[in-house]
Scaffold this active site. Structure first.
Site, PDB file in Angstrom:
ATOM      1  N   GLU A   1       4.256   1.118   1.939  1.00 41.02           N
ATOM      2  CA  GLU A   1       5.380   0.795   2.796  1.00 41.02           C
ATOM      3  C   GLU A   1       6.717   1.160   2.167  1.00 41.02           C
ATOM      4  O   GLU A   1       7.022   0.734   1.051  1.00 41.02           O
ATOM      5  CB  GLU A   1       5.363  -0.706   3.118  1.00 41.02           C
ATOM      6  CG  GLU A   1       4.087  -1.174   3.812  1.00 41.02           C
ATOM      7  CD  GLU A   1       2.981  -1.613   2.846  1.00 41.02           C
ATOM      8  OE1 GLU A   1       2.353  -0.706   2.237  1.00 41.02           O
ATOM      9  OE2 GLU A   1       2.742  -2.799   2.686  1.00 41.02           O
TER      10      GLU A   1
ATOM     11  N   CYS B   1       0.844  -1.194   0.000  1.00 40.93           N
ATOM     12  CA  CYS B   1       0.000   0.000   0.000  1.00 40.93           C
ATOM     13  C   CYS B   1       0.876   1.239   0.000  1.00 40.93           C
ATOM     14  O   CYS B   1       0.856   2.028  -0.932  1.00 40.93           O
ATOM     15  CB  CYS B   1      -0.903   0.014   1.231  1.00 40.93           C
ATOM     16  SG  CYS B   1      -2.235  -1.176   1.162  1.00 40.93           S
TER      17      CYS B   1
END
Lengths: 288, 788
Positions: B434, B432
């Site tokens: 990171e 997402c």
């Protein structure tokens, strides 16, 4: 949806007035009915628009009717004053410092976008001392200012305020004075004179023309306006077509809606007026 | 610009229904049943399993394809991984029948499971070992929805490829392995024997992928001989030549580079089912030298490069996430498998990395409009506005891609974590949001952490009000707190307790993965596993980071703000009264609930009264997690993102002091509570800018804009300026939904008419009609920003 930082929001926690600072207090307070962040149609960049309450004009098409009365008042939350629901206060007295604190919150956005603050209303020139305080505050902070004005004020006030403003968004409605008086309640003589003064003294001015079908979109009015602006050497006009979005507010304030049946101009009508001005040599932008 | 070939392949991919294939499970089961692996070291067993699958799986080459290689026998035919997690027949039925994100099973699949796979794997999976070792207090917290566990049905992955494969063939990697083996010191290194086994396994895995590519070459040659169309025959012969060359040798052309990556991708997701699949990372950087050289020489046209990229995109879309059930499905309920293509950003020496290919890739993102792969742009202050605005023009079309990341923040985050500056600049964001040092880091998401649940426990003496079970330490009930500071101290004690439990569980799980589930193939790809002679799952990577992802920052902040403001500051109600309201889910207290919800200072309005509490929560969570050691020689970090878990966590949480009713979703990422932000986008960004992004490994901020704002160039300019300003405040990431509530409502009413409506969820985009009703509602509720 718009972002109300002030009293239209029923959830607003009222600002506490600042303690009195001797006799100067009246100069540093004013009446405001909204502060909108992320205003992107009121001048360059990302802006905060501060709406000062009170306006000497009485335009039939006014889209901020809650800004007319100079004092705080109340507006129904329902569709009109007779439907049940709470009334919300409109307008609050605020210190210049409190307004500046709100303005300064978004300064990174102004810096990044070439934006700043726009003072609108109502008619900001109707609170000249308060306006001057805020304009000076912005100048100290290096924040660009725009003044969205009807131009209706004494020449003394205009002369005093003008040097503090970076950009004027100057409303021009009707050239025929008699019709101007009919539809706005005041003469346009002073408005035109003030505009002439601003242009002659080198102020940066953008003309805003509220396009109201049947009232000011006649070829006669457009031609007169074109001639006047050409004479002044102005080249840019922002066309603000009438829309009916504000109508509910009349009902909620218990004010008459004198253009109750007026349809907003269609795309063709807008294009016609735009072309008319462009043929006269103007750069025209629809919307602010 | 999509030609007929791509249109057909795209249609085939989009229209394929995700299904389950027994192929992989049968192959591995048969191999193990044969007894041929008995007595082998675990890494060798894993390598032989990998080789066995690649030697025997069906080679699927579809008409018109330019990039070949399929994990299953057909598009979206998805294998299972019984060594990790065994699906029951009930699971298969549930996956088949569930209305959202179904995976169909045919008779063969069910029969294979019933007769073969379930009998063999029952009680032998890694998941079984995990749950046998995890202590009861971990299970209690897990069941109560305090945290989730990422490695419960999937193996650790969470990594991204660097530039290695564009410089080296697998024969070069085999050479490196041989050198590492030769350098083993059996006299002074007590781990030398383990390393020898591990390196031998890596070598076998490398060999297996080369052989797999050659199987494709043979099949392509056969198809070429049969092809009626001489042009396609020529193309198939060219593809066969590519498959004989890569991955054995380094690529020389754009096409070879893409095909090489794709074989590697299929290898990683066949070996096991790692989270976030696999990811080419900085695709525009890796491919640009090939692109430039070939364009200059005239061996490649831009149109052909575009077509090859489009064909590459379709391969990602053919590969839905492995099937998830139970809590894992609820935390990440989507087909998306989170391969996040990075574009833009910085070069290793810190210069503007945007190139012609960056723009071409954005064209492909816009034209293909596929769920997978996800795409993002990295925006450094050094990148031109033109690039950002190009991305925003795609965002404006309303499917939530690309998401927008702040390269300068990511680099600082990674450097703070101890990466070299060059490694940080070669990194980016994956999954997402990171942050990772691509090609060199193993950065595992271990599970989501329900921050508001901790407050609920702090208000209930450590007892979960939903079950009545005591799961946390005794720190007093709501009525016991006479000042806000005491209450916050109780929150911190509960927080420390549950973070301890989570980390203790992670230690067990990390050790099990290291011991029983090494990944010799993935280890080939990530530095410095070969040089260290250590597996990716055992700390072989250069950097090893474990994350616990905090969820519900907005809900927790507003709840604390409500307690502080309504109870302790203005004394609107007492703590026992508040406790009573929450226990009764505000029954008979609706007027008070509204007052609380409306009058409390709330996060997202640039109001320090609330935002200072957000900072206090952030600090508490950071102190509880950051810097603690993991089992791989690395440490824990925090990040703040939710995927879809904010809906699940909300369902495990009673009413909260901010006026949220029991069971409703939490706020997601670092976004304000849905509808709590009332002062427009600049105020949201100011509040979110008060998160100290640089001490995280990623934060997620969702913004919803109404389409008309972006109707003209001025709107795009202003949005670009909003993004730039947020990034000046070190904001890590921002993503936009540009769709109005009315459209979403219509899609709820008539899902069939809106099958193709893609919206941003949280760190990824998904088909709106595939979302659960709760999540659909939640997305509609997110405040849609307009402009004045």
């Amino acid at each position: 949806m718009v972002f109300h930082c002030l009293n239209i929001d029923p959830n607003h926690r009222p600002e506490l007035p600042l303690p009195a600072e001797g006799g100067l207090q009246h100069m540093t307070q004013g009446t405001i009915f909204d502060i909108k962040k992320f205003a992107i149609h009121d001048g360059p960049g990302i802006r905060t628009t501060v709406f000062l309450k009170g306006c000497p004009l009485d335009c039939w098409w006014c889209h901020n009717p809650e800004g007319r009365h100079p004092e705080p008042e109340s507006m129904a939350t329902g569709s009109n004053r007779d439907t049940p629901g709470d009334a919300v206060p409109v307008g609050t007295r605020m210190s210049g410092d409190a307004v500046m604190a709100e303005i300064e919150k978004d300064r990174l956005f102004y810096d990044e976008s070439g934006g700043g603050v726009t003072f609108s209303g109502g008619e900001p020139l109707a609170q000249p001392d308060f306006l001057a305080t805020l304009l000076n505050g912005c100048r100290e902070q290096g924040i660009h200012t725009a003044l969205d004005t009807t131009g209706y004020a004494t020449s003394e006030i205009v002369a005093r305020i003008a040097p503090l403003v970076d950009l004027f968004l100057y409303d021009l409605k009707l050239m025929d004075d008699r019709r101007h008086q009919t539809y706005t309640g005041v003469s346009n003589a002073g408005i035109l004179a003030n505009l002439r003064h601003l242009v002659k003294t080198g102020r940066k001015v953008v003309i805003r023309f509220p396009l109201i079908p049947q009232i000011n979109d006649t070829s006669e009015n457009l031609a007169q306006m074109g001639a006047f602006l050409t004479d002044l050497g102005l080249q840019r006009i922002d066309l603000l077509p009438f829309h009916g979005i504000h109508r509910q507010k009349y009902h909620r304030l218990g004010q008459p809606d004198r253009l109750g049946n007026l349809e907003p101009p269609g795309d063709a009508a807008i294009a016609r007026v735009k072309a008319d001005f462009e043929n006269g040599g103007f750069t025209v932008q629809v919307g602010g | 610009m999509i030609n007929d070939r791509i249109r057909n392949l795209r249609r085939q991919s989009v229209e394929a229904q995700a299904s389950l294939s027994p192929e992989r499970a049968l192959l591995i089961t048969a191999l193990l049943q044969s007894g041929r692996l008995e007595g082998e070291a675990v890494p060798i067993q894993r390598a032989r399993i990998f080789r066995h699958i690649l030697e025997n799986k069906h080679i699927a080459i579809h008409p018109g394809e330019l990039i070949v290689g399929e994990r299953g026998p057909a598009p979206k035919a998805t294998p299972t991984y019984p060594e990790i997690c065994l699906h029951s027949l009930d699971d298969l039925a549930l996956l088949n029948d569930r209305p959202k994100v179904p995976y169909t099973s045919d008779g063969d699949m069910r029969r294979a499971y019933e007769e073969n796979i379930i009998p063999f794997w029952q009680d032998r999976t890694l998941r079984d070992r995990m749950f046998a070792q995890l202590p009861e207090r971990w299970k209690k917290a897990y069941r109560a929805g305090v945290f989730t566990e990422f490695q419960e049905q999937r193996s650790p992955g969470h990594t991204v490829l660097g530039d290695k494969i564009y410089r080296k063939g697998f024969l070069d990697l085999k050479q490196e392995i041989a050198e590492a083996q030769a350098a083993l010191d059996f006299y002074n290194d007590p781990h030398a024997l383990d390393k020898r086994e591990q390196l031998q396994a890596m070598d076998m895995a490398a060999e297996a992928l080369i052989a797999f590519a050659r199987r494709h070459a043979r099949e392509l040659t056969r198809l070429a001989a049969e092809a009626a169309d001489p042009e396609r025959a020529e193309e198939l012969r060219a593809m066969a030549a590519i498959c004989r060359k890569v991955p054995a040798h380094k690529p020389d052309t754009f096409w070879e580079a893409l095909q090489y990556y794709w074989f590697v991708h299929v290898g990683v997701i066949t070996e096991l089912n790692p989270w976030d699949a696999f990811n080419p990372g900085r695709l525009d950087q890796h491919l640009y030298p090939f692109f430039r050289r070939e364009i200059d020489r005239g061996t490649l046209t831009e149109a052909r490069a575009r077509e090859l990229l489009q064909a590459f995109w379709i391969k990602f879309n053919n590969h839905p996430a492995p099937p998830k059930v139970g809590v894992t499905a609820r935390e990440s309920n989507t087909y998306v498998d989170f391969a996040l293509i990075n574009t833009g950003g910085l070069t290793p020496d810190g210069a503007d990395a945007v190139n012609d290919l960056s723009y071409l890739i954005l064209d492909v993102v816009e034209e293909m409009r596929l769920l997978q792969p996800s795409a993002m742009v990295q925006i450094s202050k050094k990148n031109p506005d033109r690039f950002l605005k190009r991305a925003l023009r795609i965002v404006k079309t309303g499917f939530g891609q690309p998401s927008i990341f702040n390269t300068d923040a990511i680099v600082q985050e990674l450097v703070r974590q101890g990466k070299s500056l060059a490694d940080a600049r070669c990194g980016g964001a994956s999954g997402c949001v990171e942050s990772g040092a691509f090609g060199r880091e193993c950065y595992i998401l271990t599970g989501y952490f329900n921050l508001p649940k901790i407050l609920e426990l702090a208000l209930n003496d450590g007892v979960d009000p939903l079950s009545g079970d005591r799961i946390g330490p005794s720190t007093g009930t709501a009525g016991d707190f006479t000042c806000f500071e005491d209450l916050f101290a109780a929150f911190e004690r509960q927080l420390a307790y549950f973070v301890d439990i989570k980390i203790m569980g992670n230690n067990i799980i990390e050790r099990l993965n290291a011991k029983y589930m090494p990944v010799p193939f993935l280890s080939l790809l990530i530095d410095d596993c070969i040089a260290n002679g250590r597996d990716y799952n055992a700390g072989g990577a250069r950097y090893n980071t474990s994350y616990i992802q905090g969820v519900g920052l907005g809900t927790l902040t507003d709840s604390l703000s409500s307690l502080k403001y309504n109870v302790f500051d203005r004394r609107l109600l007492s703590m026992p009264e508040m406790g009573g309201l929450l226990a009764g889910n505000f029954k008979d207290g609706e007027a008070l609930r509204r007052r609380i919800a409306n009058e409390t200072p709330r996060y997202g309005n640039d109001d320090d009264a609330a935002d200072d509490l957000m900072r206090a929560v952030f600090e508490a969570y950071y102190r509880a997690v950051d810097g603690r050691p993991n089992t791989k020689g690395g440490v824990y970090r925090i990040n703040l993102l939710p995927t879809t878990v904010h809906v699940y966590f909300g369902s495990k949480l009673g009413a909260t002091p901010d006026g949220r009713k029991a069971g409703s979703p939490l706020s997601e990422g670092i976004s304000p509570v849905q509808g709590a932000d009332r002062r427009g986008p600049t105020a949201v960004l100011k509040s979110a800018g008060k998160v100290d992004h640089l001490r995280t490994g990623g934060t997620l901020l969702n913004q919803k804009f109404l389409p008309h704002i972006l109707a003209d160039d001025t709107g795009i300019d202003r949005l670009a300026q909003l993004v730039r300003t947020y990034f000046r405040m070190d904001g890590h990431h921002i993503q936009f939904n540009v769709v109005d509530a009315e459209t979403l409502r219509k899609a709820q009413q008539a899902p069939d008419a809106y099958r193709d409506l893609i919206v941003r969820v949280a760190g990824y985009s998904d088909y709106f009609v595939d979302l659960t009703p709760e999540l659909q509602e939640e997305i509609i509720q997110r405040t849609g920003h307009d402009a004045s």
